[in-house]
Write a protein that holds these residues in place. Structure first.
Motif, short mmCIF file in Angstrom:
data_model
loop_
_atom_site.label_atom_id
_atom_site.label_comp_id
_atom_site.label_asym_id
_atom_site.label_seq_id
_atom_site.Cartn_x
_atom_site.Cartn_y
_atom_site.Cartn_z
N GLN A 512 0.85 -1.19 0.00
CA GLN A 512 0.00 0.00 0.00
C GLN A 512 0.89 1.24 0.00
OE1 GLN A 512 -3.43 0.20 -0.04
NE2 GLN A 512 -3.42 -2.01 -0.38
N THR A 514 -0.33 4.54 0.17
CA THR A 514 -1.16 5.71 0.47
C THR A 514 -0.55 6.63 1.52
OG1 THR A 514 -2.41 4.26 1.95
CG2 THR A 514 -3.35 4.69 -0.23
N SER A 522 2.38 -2.56 5.26
CA SER A 522 2.34 -3.50 4.14
C SER A 522 3.73 -4.06 3.82
CB SER A 522 1.72 -2.85 2.90
OG SER A 522 2.42 -1.69 2.52
#
Length: 720
Positions: A512, A514, A522
């Protein structure tokens, strides 16, 4: 009308993105190049880039200060900066490539500049140079020429002497594209084939080789001591102490005056022990444990009080500052402090009273810190444990001080869980070790993996470093924090993370991207998933390459890898100079002292980071030397391996024993192979056959070159 004109001068607002320090530097410089005469502050930059979070806005301010320090910006008033006038030129660092050309890496540009060998003007690896950019001939490449060598990285070189009838040459080790001409009268006793150190004295503009003089003869090529000393010299690291430094150290008494003990918190009756590698001689940290009447636990982290003995402005201090770190080669330690101090006076040896600078914590059963105290102490170490001995107690529940050991491990496990839940990244460290005979010859290769006993020590050291940094750095209100030395770690390179994510998708994995915490979580999940799988090594390698490098700075940006907002190095002053700086600053502030000079400490931080890099490179070089020496007895043998690196000059292959060699691209003679950088692969132009990162492969050990620390493989063909 005036308002409209003013609006025209505003930078074009950019889409908000994720920034680490490197990307932010490049972005800010690119913006300022659009309007070179415009003065800006961090608020204007943040607004233009759509940066709203306080952490990144703070980073903008730090980046502007650093760009001014590095001479890219002029500071025209407090908090206001303007680009220095430049036209078609840039300043950067030379990185020599195996093919003979160089890349110049500059913060002013978004990509390296290619410099052909004829346009280098005698620039060498690591030199700081000013370059002129050529008109762009290719869509993606920048090319140029060196117009000035701003700062030489080095003038001292180590290598092998070649003597002929009337003159001699020193053939330098490492990434050096020239030999050094040595007139016979400047050989200083060096003989053909010996390892020696030479200094460049002159380099006439039309001469192919610089002129030099032999400064020191290290010994015969192949002799283990000569080779290890040559590696140290290659990275400009010392291999012995000056006589006056050793003499000064010998005058320091081992006995502790009674008056000194009276001024310290006394832990001599509290159970205390050290846990270190079996071959360690410098013990700079100890742990104590005591159960309090309220049911909580008092954990003492006791660190050798080096700065009590090493006084400011002394010759021992000056030598330690210059060295900045101990160096750990494959077969020896080159200490930062003389042996009298590192292994004697300061070392927390068992059954001896020792002076410490300590961090004492009151923890409850959930390993939450309820109280803390920092100050000078005296301790008595009851027992010296090796990691193996401590591990046996943790696994069996039996042995000396088993209650204390098991309780400390229980608390460490809780601290570790909380750290990972907060976003700390779990890169497991596997150390390559060699069993070496009395002559330095490697007999076997083995690996050391961190177990619970290692992690026990690590967690309490991390806790201490974090809490010391918070104690000084965390201030309430608008008060500016006092100058301090932090261990900082920038966010990962966003582009490298995207490349990593693209690559691991072929194995069915993903991360991920973000937020920083999502990335860390992650990444941890990814590292757990690949354990024991064929792609483990390549995924771990690429994940590590996506990370920034930790360094020392007075400008705190936090430690991304540990997920700590504040972090320092307090726990190893015997082997790291920054820890000595931290001890001095903490003592100063505990006594109510004013903030120290930031500029002075920032320079010391940069020097310490540089010396740490040199020491790490020397360690890797010594390991590579022993790997090649070990494989000399295995030429012609076939091994399974995995492709660990792909370049346009060959394929790097790592064997099961973690030894790495290369298949030169010229040995792939069944096609013309092109480097596909995006997919980490070499691709045959006609056959479309690929050799890709992470691919399993059979190789034959082809040749070894100890001088170049080079191990070459060939593809193992069926039936051969």
């Amino acid at each position: 009308m005036a308002k409209k004109k003013k609006n025209k001068r505003r930078f074009k607002k950019k889409k908000s993105t994720t920034f680490n320090k490197k990307r932010l530097k490049n972005t800010i410089l690119s913006m300022l190049y659009e309007e070179p005469g415009k003065a800006v502050n961090y608020r204007q930059i943040s607004g233009t880039l759509g940066i709203k979070d306080p952490e990144t806005r703070k980073l903008v301010n730090i980046v502007l200060e650093e760009l001014a320090d590095d001479n890219y910006l002029d500071k025209i008033s407090r908090g206001k900066y303007k680009l220095k006038a430049k036209t078609g030129t840039a300043t950067g660092i030379v990185e020599m490539q195996p093919q003979g050309f160089a890349n110049v890496v500059s913060d002013e540009l978004d990509r390296p500049v290619i410099i052909s060998s004829r346009n280098l003007k005698h620039a060498m690896e690591g030199d700081k140079v000013q370059i002129r950019l050529f008109a762009r001939r290719k869509k993606h490449d920048l090319e140029g020429e060196v117009i000035e060598i701003v700062e030489r990285a080095k003038s001292i070189f180590v290598g092998t002497v070649q003597v002929s009838r009337n003159f001699a040459f020193l053939i330098p080790a490492g990434k050096v594209s020239f030999d050094i001409f040595i007139p016979k009268e400047h050989l200083n006793g060096a003989r053909d084939g010996q390892k020696a150190i030479a200094e460049i004295t002159d380099w006439p503009s039309k001469a192919r080789s610089p002129f030099g003089v032999i400064k020191e003869v290290l010994g015969d090529t192949g002799n283990n001591d000569a080779e290890m000393h040559a590696i140290l010299a290659e990275f400009e690291l010392p291999h012995h102490f000056p006589e006056n430094v050793d003499k000064a150290a010998e005058k320091i008494p081992m006995e502790i005056p009674a008056e000194e003990i009276k001024n310290r918190r006394d832990f001599r009756k509290t159970t205390t022990f050290t846990i270190d590698p079996a071959d360690a001689k410098d013990f700079d940290d100890a742990l104590s444990l005591k159960k309090l009447k309220n049911g909580n636990w008092e954990v003492g982290v006791h660190i050798a009080d080096v700065t009590h003995y090493v006084k400011t402005n002394s010759i021992i201090e000056s030598e330690a500052r210059d060295r900045a770190t101990s160096v750990y080669l494959v077969d020896r330690v080159v200490p930062m402090l003389p042996e009298r101090l590192s292994n004697g006076v300061c070392s927390l040896r068992p059954k001896e009273e020792k002076l410490c600078f300590s961090a004492v914590f009151e923890l409850n059963e959930r390993a939450e810190v309820l109280k803390e105290w920092f100050g000078r102490t005296v301790i008595y170490s009851d027992r010296r444990f090796t990691y193996e001995e401590a591990q046996e107690i943790i696994e069996t529940g039996e042995g000396d001080f088993k209650e204390e050991m098991l309780k400390l491990n229980e608390l460490a496990v809780l601290l570790r869980e909380k750290r990972f839940n907060s976003g700390s990244i779990a890169f497991d460290r596997i150390e390559m070790k060699f069993e070496i005979d009395e002559n330095g010859k490697p007999l076997t290769v083995f690996f050391k993996e961190a177990k619970e006993s290692n992690k026990l020590i690590e967690e309490f050291m991390l806790l201490t470093n974090k809490r010391v940094a918070e104690f000084v750095g965390k201030v309430w209100g608008h008060k500016k924090p006092k100058t301090f030395v932090y261990r900082v770690h920038d966010k990962p390179d966003p582009d490298k993370l995207v490349s990593l994510n693209t690559f691991i998708q072929r194995f069915g994995h993903g991360i991920q991207l973000t937020t920083p915490k999502a990335i860390a979580t992650s990444l941890n999940n990814l590292l757990n998933k690949v354990k024991g799988k064929s792609e483990q090594n390549v995924v771990e390698t690429l994940a590590i390459r996506s990370m920034a490098k930790a360094e020392y700075s007075t400008r705190n940006i936090g430690h991304y890898g540990l997920a700590f907002e504040y972090y320092t190095h307090f726990t190893s002053p015997i082997r790291r100079y920054p820890d000595m700086m931290v001890h001095r600053l903490l003592d100063r502030y505990l006594g109510g002292g004013r903030s120290a000079n930031e500029e002075k400490y920032e320079e010391l931080c940069k020097h310490s980071s540089d010396m740490e890099t040199r020491a790490a490179n020397a360690e890797r070089s010594s390991i590579k030397y022993k790997q090649v020496e070990f494989m000399q007895d295995h030429v012609g043998q076939i091994y399974p391996g995995v492709i660990s690196g792909v370049t346009d000059w060959g394929i790097y292959v790592e064997l099961e024993n973690k030894i790495e060699g290369m298949i030169p691209i010229a040995e792939l003679d069944d096609d013309f192979y092109v480097f596909d950088e995006k997919n980490y692969a070499l691709v045959g132009r006609h056959s479309h056959k690929t050799y890709q990162l992470g691919e399993n492969i059979q190789v034959k050990v082809w040749r070894t070159n100890l001088e170049r620390k080079q191990l070459d493989f060939r593809l193992a063909k069926e039936g051969k």
